[in-house]
Design a protein around this motif. Structure first.
Motif, mmCIF file in Angstrom:
data_model
loop_
_atom_site.group_PDB
_atom_site.id
_atom_site.type_symbol
_atom_site.label_atom_id
_atom_site.label_comp_id
_atom_site.label_asym_id
_atom_site.label_seq_id
_atom_site.Cartn_x
_atom_site.Cartn_y
_atom_site.Cartn_z
ATOM 1 N N MET A 98 -55.250 28.437 -1.103
ATOM 2 C CA MET A 98 -54.852 28.470 -2.510
ATOM 3 C C MET A 98 -55.387 27.222 -3.187
ATOM 4 S SD MET A 98 -51.202 30.447 -2.932
ATOM 5 C CE MET A 98 -51.767 31.055 -4.539
ATOM 6 N N LEU A 99 -55.661 27.362 -4.496
ATOM 7 C CA LEU A 99 -56.329 26.314 -5.259
ATOM 8 C C LEU A 99 -55.475 25.936 -6.475
ATOM 9 C CD1 LEU A 99 -59.894 27.924 -5.188
ATOM 10 C CD2 LEU A 99 -58.983 26.200 -3.610
ATOM 11 N N PRO A 100 -54.533 25.006 -6.304
ATOM 12 C CA PRO A 100 -53.635 24.661 -7.408
ATOM 13 C C PRO A 100 -54.320 23.944 -8.564
ATOM 14 C CG PRO A 100 -53.271 23.213 -5.532
ATOM 15 C CD PRO A 100 -54.188 24.302 -5.067
ATOM 16 N N ASN A 101 -55.426 23.272 -8.290
ATOM 17 C CA ASN A 101 -56.226 22.646 -9.334
ATOM 18 C C ASN A 101 -57.654 22.479 -8.819
ATOM 19 O OD1 ASN A 101 -56.512 19.880 -8.088
ATOM 20 N ND2 ASN A 101 -54.270 19.919 -8.303
ATOM 21 N N ASP A 109 -54.540 31.570 -9.400
ATOM 22 C CA ASP A 109 -53.270 31.785 -8.698
ATOM 23 C C ASP A 109 -53.421 32.829 -7.604
ATOM 24 O OD1 ASP A 109 -53.486 34.098 -10.156
ATOM 25 O OD2 ASP A 109 -51.584 33.880 -11.216
ATOM 26 N N GLN A 110 -54.660 33.176 -7.276
ATOM 27 C CA GLN A 110 -54.898 34.145 -6.223
ATOM 28 C C GLN A 110 -54.701 33.529 -4.835
ATOM 29 O OE1 GLN A 110 -58.529 36.735 -6.992
ATOM 30 N NE2 GLN A 110 -58.867 35.103 -8.466
ATOM 31 N N LEU A 111 -54.243 34.349 -3.910
ATOM 32 C CA LEU A 111 -54.299 33.976 -2.505
ATOM 33 C C LEU A 111 -55.690 34.347 -2.016
ATOM 34 C CD1 LEU A 111 -52.598 33.008 0.049
ATOM 35 C CD2 LEU A 111 -52.519 35.436 0.624
ATOM 36 N N GLN A 124 -52.447 42.932 -1.883
ATOM 37 C CA GLN A 124 -53.298 42.877 -0.699
ATOM 38 C C GLN A 124 -54.356 43.979 -0.717
ATOM 39 O OE1 GLN A 124 -49.645 41.331 2.209
ATOM 40 N NE2 GLN A 124 -50.772 43.166 2.719
ATOM 41 N N ASN A 125 -55.583 43.603 -0.307
ATOM 42 C CA ASN A 125 -56.576 44.658 -0.120
ATOM 43 C C ASN A 125 -56.377 45.296 1.254
ATOM 44 O OD1 ASN A 125 -57.728 42.916 1.763
ATOM 45 N ND2 ASN A 125 -59.547 42.487 0.549
ATOM 46 N N VAL A 142 -65.243 35.534 1.208
ATOM 47 C CA VAL A 142 -64.101 35.034 0.455
ATOM 48 C C VAL A 142 -63.527 36.177 -0.380
ATOM 49 C CG1 VAL A 142 -63.301 33.354 -1.239
ATOM 50 C CG2 VAL A 142 -65.105 32.731 0.374
ATOM 51 N N THR A 143 -62.241 36.465 -0.181
ATOM 52 C CA THR A 143 -61.557 37.530 -0.904
ATOM 53 C C THR A 143 -60.379 36.930 -1.658
ATOM 54 O OG1 THR A 143 -62.131 39.126 0.829
ATOM 55 C CG2 THR A 143 -60.356 39.738 -0.682
ATOM 56 N N GLY A 144 -60.249 37.234 -2.937
ATOM 57 C CA GLY A 144 -59.132 36.752 -3.732
ATOM 58 C C GLY A 144 -58.171 37.869 -4.061
#
Length: 228
Positions: free
Chosen positions: A147-150, A187-189, A214-215, A197-199
């Protein structure tokens, strides 16, 4: 020097692009990097990009200043001028990022995996998701969740077994605590596996849980692939 990241843009003027189009590739090569952005629509469709999905894109760029994160976004004209493919430029950029400094902290958990926090020092920490296999430095046959908070922070945990599953809500709650009142990069996992890379969209669930769109592949991993 850790400098705040203001987001990707096309450089301070068109002069930088005109110069790059006439500059030999070997002169430009050391300054190539990859940077992440959200919806790239405003940047146009000619950029040298790898789109994870419409809300998360990696862009090839040229670093303008060694003491900041300022960068000019590259487009198809640059690849043509240098006589190279997008893949050539991509691998050059990722190779350069292997020399960029970052700080990684790893915290033990009650699960069978650790939660890791990466902060960028000389280049935005979020961009390192594109070279996560080098950051992890451990086997990850089932991949890792990110996860990428910033733009300057990346959270990740390697998936080992069913006992890793508690890391999903834990990383989401850590993500929310780091975002606070700011807008996250996404806000993607993110599920990283074998360089792919899958979001997946997220939203808060009951009692500190997380609901994930979820995919099929990620659902199959959780339900069937992860060993007990």
């Amino acid at each position: 020097m850790n400098v705040p990241y203001g987001g990707p843009h096309n450089g301070p003027s068109h002069d930088i692009h005109a110069r790059l189009l006439t500059e030999p590739f070997q002169n430009a090569a050391p300054y190539l990097r990859v940077i992440l952005t959200g919806d790239p629509t405003a940047l146009g469709t000619d950029k040298l990009a790898y789109s994870v999905n419409p809300m998360l894109t990696a862009l090839l760029c040229y670093r303008l200043n060694p003491t900041s994160y300022e960068a000019a976004i590259l487009d198809k004209r640059h690849a043509e001028a240098w006589g190279l493919t997008k893949q050539d430029l991509w691998f050059t950029a990722l190779g350069n990022m292997a020399h960029d400094q970052y700080d990684q902290q790893s915290f033990p958990t009650n699960a069978d995996t650790m939660v890791n926090v990466v902060h960028g020092i000389t280049w935005p920490g979020s961009a390192h998701v594109m070279r996560l296999v080098e950051i992890m430095r451990e086997p990850a046959p089932f991949g890792a969740i990110v996860m990428l908070p910033n733009p300057n922070t990346m959270l990740y945990a390697v998936l080992h077994s069913q006992r890793s599953r508690p890391m999903i809500p834990f990383i989401y709650q850590t993500f929310r605590s780091l975002v606070e009142d700011n807008e996250p990069l996404t806000d993607q996992l993110i599920w990283w596996r074998n360089g792919q890379v899958t979001g997946m969209a997220t939203r808060p669930g009951d009692g500190g849980s997380v609901q994930i769109n979820q995919n099929r592949e990620f659902s199959f991993l959780l339900d069937h692939e992860l060993p007990g």
